[in-house]
Design an enzyme around this catalytic site. Structure first.
Site, PDB file in Angstrom:
ATOM      1  CG  ASP A   6       1.737  53.798  84.288  1.00  0.00           C
ATOM      2  OD1 ASP A   6       2.675  54.537  83.782  1.00  0.00           O
ATOM      3  OD2 ASP A   6       0.574  54.056  84.756  1.00  0.00           O
TER       4      ASP A   6
HETATM    5  C1  GLC Z   1      -0.993  57.108  84.411  1.00  0.00           C
HETATM    6  C2  GLC Z   1       0.585  57.429  84.696  1.00  0.00           C
HETATM    7  C3  GLC Z   1       1.100  57.064  85.872  1.00  0.00           C
HETATM    8  C4  GLC Z   1      -0.137  57.199  87.031  1.00  0.00           C
HETATM    9  C5  GLC Z   1      -1.102  56.191  86.797  1.00  0.00           C
HETATM   10  C6  GLC Z   1      -2.202  56.211  87.683  1.00  0.00           C
HETATM   11  O1  GLC Z   1      -0.943  56.530  83.118  1.00  0.00           O
HETATM   12  O2  GLC Z   1       1.605  56.893  83.694  1.00  0.00           O
HETATM   13  O3  GLC Z   1       2.302  58.046  86.197  1.00  0.00           O
HETATM   14  O4  GLC Z   1       0.514  57.170  88.173  1.00  0.00           O
HETATM   15  O5  GLC Z   1      -1.565  56.398  85.335  1.00  0.00           O
HETATM   16  O6  GLC Z   1      -2.983  57.462  87.343  1.00  0.00           O
END
Ligand code: GLC
Length: 734
Positions: free
Chosen positions: A293
């Site tokens: 993430d």
């Molecule tokens: C964010 C979220 C995740 C998302 C990623 C890209 O922090 O936790 O769900 O897909 O970053 O934006």
């Protein structure tokens, strides 16, 4: 004779020429070669630097999504050798500019893969996933995801960071909106439907994208509903609650998984070898890629799990995180780690194989560019799909005295800050959704009731954060003139989603005061709720004769809401998550385990034991009579099967859709099991006066077994009960 010799010679020459040409094209560039051979061929040609860049995900594009602000010229600064970018621009131009550099300016011409958060629609925004679960219609959700895939791929996005399949039982957690509710089986079914919708049978198709199961794993157990925090999850709970949807998603063929922010009982999810490698790869055979993430690798330092970036990279990559999202930690540290012999290049190679495999399976080597032609966005059929999902997701929670559907009303007062809103009806994670695409409630009610009733509108109050009651006078005046009040209240779209935890899940005070003032007029009140989480309605419910949970329905929810109020539509949604009586009951969910004492002990002395609206709640304008459960057998062996059926009669004069939920209960097990567990559901239209038989084809091993803390399925002899509503039948496993 000569002629034949010459012909043969020419043929041989042609074959040799073709073969020579073929040999001149590296194997990895040959579309007819098997993916694994292409992966191997390409990998062996790559330098360490090229490999490391393939394990990095950057950012490209610009839009108003708070997560992804970027300058628009980034396509010229991002390395063309990078593995992936989060792509936030609205068209394929920037993508194609970077991709052109990747294909033409780099030594091996490895395409970039472009990901984005298409959570419930790309431009055609359909209901938030929690609402989609309340449709109990996986096929409809698959269609919604298919629309999202088509719009995404045509706009330059090859990969969506969806479905989010975290089981959530604490509505204080803002991300409850992004998943499919509190139940492992329900979420498993919708996980598979979403993967099929996004990827189809061929993710290389121009209208399909790679899916991403997130956030692996246990993120929804965030302590006290706070985001990004510690999660206390026993191995037993990990296996019986949080892992099942991921196993279903992997079985459905998901190409990617995203590692989560949370710390799983001491080992952060992004450095957790047990979940990322032992379970995901060795037990389930997952061959796709795992992306971290956002900054989650770097955040291992915050989580007191890594001493510095190099340590964080070493732990994340070794645990099984292949692609590093946005913090450049892999890019900055892996080469040195290899030089210092702290990391074997073999580990890097395996991660690169997974990234390349996804790119080959997406067809990016053959079709690296997105056609620069206008994408088919917001087509009538796409909007219709979104509207159908909204219609089937709405849950009629209360309907005292059958006030709905409205009958013979002369004047309707539409009151509340949601009546004229548009943007907030889309919910969080709106990708490229536009407020201008949203049909608002006022417009929809005017269409619905035009010529049938007079409509007056008053805003009444702002969403929250104010004690300004100056709008009450106008609202009360409108209410006093009307035959019925439609109070449209709820949440801002950013009150749920990421980093949106709330210590109170009640309607804001000013909205509650407005509702009470409207109720005090003595006129019937219909409460329309626009929200992304279960709310604590304990102080609101008494001030409404009817409550319609319309969730955040996307761009096409207002017409269905008006249609349900008018009676044009018969509501069919049912809750996929429990609404607590009050926040003090949290966590509260249907599939809990029995307490040691009998039910009137050990619970609250000051509040009811049961939730306000349990899992599965939802009223219809039809009435349904359930027959008794009929079993094809009441004794089975462990490898056996049986059929359970129940008749449902629509005793009303209205056709209506009904969802039958089939639960099982195992009262004695070496691992004590929840009081009941959903194992099957079926939704069908039942015409007025018609009786329909619903069937559950039970596979004893699949449906009666349980999982232990090692992930082993256990099935023991003894009695198991099959439950539908308040009907219960016993089966004995011999
Ligand atoms: C964010 C979220 C995740 C998302 C990623 C890209 O922090 O936790 O769900 O897909 O970053 O934006």
């Amino acid at each position: 004779m000569n002629r034949r010799l010459i012909t043969t010679a020419l043929l041989i020459l042609c074959v040799l020429t073709l073969q020579a040409k073929k040999d001149a094209v590296p194997l990895y560039k040959r579309a007819d070669a098997p993916v694994e051979k292409r992966v191997q061929d390409l990998l062996k040609r790559m330098t360490l630097e090229e490999k490391i860049l393939q394990l990095s995900q950057g950012l490209l594009g610009g839009n108003d999504n708070a997560n992804n602000i970027m300058p628009d010229d980034a396509s010229m600064t991002v390395s063309p050798m990078i593995g992936s970018v989060i792509y936030t621009s609205t068209g394929p131009q920037q993508r194609n500019a970077l991709q052109k550099r990747a294909m033409e300016e780099t030594r091996l011409g490895i395409p970039v893969v472009f990901g984005y958060d298409v959570i419930h629609g790309y431009r055609t925004i359909y209901p938030v996933p929690l609402a989609c679960a309340c449709t109990w219609n996986p096929e409809l959700v698959r269609r919604c995801c298919s629309v999202a895939a088509s719009e995404s791929r045509a706009s330059g996005v090859d990969w969506t960071f969806s479905p989010m399949i975290d089981i959530a039982r604490d509505p204080r957690w803002g991300r409850v909106v992004e998943g499919y509710g509190e139940d492992p089986y329900t979420t498993s079914v919708f996980a598979a439907a979403a993967v099929k919708g996004y990827q189809g049978d061929n993710p290389a198709a121009p209208d399909k994208v790679a899916a991403c199961l997130k956030h692996f794993v246990g993120y929804g157990a965030s302590e006290a509903g706070r985001d990004y925090v510690y999660t206390e999850i026993s191995d037993q709970t990990l296996w019986d609650t949080y892992l099942p949807p991921y196993e279903a998603g992997v079985k459905a063929g998901a190409m990617t998984v995203m590692s989560a922010f949370n710390n799983i009982s001491g080992i952060p999810a992004t450095a957790n070898r047990y979940t990322l490698t032992d379970i995901l790869r060795r037990m389930w055979g997952f061959k796709g890629l795992v992306v971290s993430d956002w900054d989650a690798v770097f955040q291992l330092i915050h989580q007191n799990h890594a001493s510095d970036k190099a340590d964080a990279a070493l732990k994340a990559l070794s645990a099984g995180v292949d692609l590093d999202m946005t913090d450049n930690v892999y890019q900055d540290t892996l080469e040195q780690l290899v030089k210092e012999k702290r990391l074997s290049e073999d580990v890097i190679d395996e991660a690169v194989r997974r990234v390349l495999r996804v790119k080959f399976e997406l067809g990016l080597f053959e079709n690296p560019f997105t056609p620069d032609t206008p994408a088919a966005l917001l087509t009538p059929e796409s909007v219709k799909t979104a509207e159908s999902a909204a219609e089937e997701s709405m849950v009629l929670l209360k309907n005292e005295g059958g006030i709905l559907p409205l009958k013979n009303v002369g004047e309707i007062a539409l009151i509340g800050p949601l009546v004229t809103d548009d943007f907030n009806l889309m919910g969080p994670w709106t990708a490229h959704g536009q407020s201008s695409d949203v049909k608002g409630l006022l417009e929809a009610f005017k269409e619905e009731f035009g010529g049938k009733a007079e409509l007056t509108y008053a805003r009444g109050c702002e969403y929250s954060g104010t004690t300004d009651r100056s709008g009450f006078t106008e609202a009360i005046a409108a209410a006093q003139k009307a035959d019925v009040i439609i109070a449209c209240l709820g949440e801002y779209n950013n009150w749920t989603g990421e980093n949106a935890s709330r210590a109170s899940i009640q309607l804001p005070p000013i909205q509650r005061e407005l509702l009470e003032a409207l109720d005090a007029t003595g006129k019937p009140v219909v409460l329309l709720l626009v929200n992304g989480r279960p709310l604590d309605l304990s102080q609101a419910i008494e001030h409404a004769d009817a409550v319609l949970e319309m969730w955040q329905p996307g761009i096409a929810g207002s017409r269905p809401a008006a249609g349900i109020v008018s009676g044009r539509i018969n509501p069919s949604g049912k809750l996929a998550i429990t609404f607590p009586f009050t926040i003090g009951q949290i966590p509260i969910y249907y599939n809990r385990r029995s307490p040691a004492r009998d039910p009137n002990q050990g619970y609250y002395q000051d509040y009811p034991v049961e939730p306000l609206f349990p899992f599965g709640s939802g009223l219809s304008y039809s009435s349904f009579d359930y027959g008794n459960i009929v079993l094809s057998a009441d004794r089975v062996d462990k490898d056996g099967a049986l059929e359970a059926s129940v008749t449902v009669k629509n005793t009303s004069e209205r056709d209506g859709m009904e969802t039958v939920h089939w639960y099982i209960q195992d009262p004695v097990c070496s691992v004590s099991r929840p009081v009941k567990e959903l194992k099957h559901f079926e939704k069908a239209m039942i015409k007025a006066g018609e009786t329909r038989t619903f069937t559950f084809d039970i596979n004893v091993k699949r449906d009666f077994s349980f999982v232990d803390r090692h992930g082993s399925k256990i099935l023991e002899k003894g009695d198991v009960y099959i439950i539908v509503k308040d009907r219960k039948e016993k089966v004995t496993i011999e």
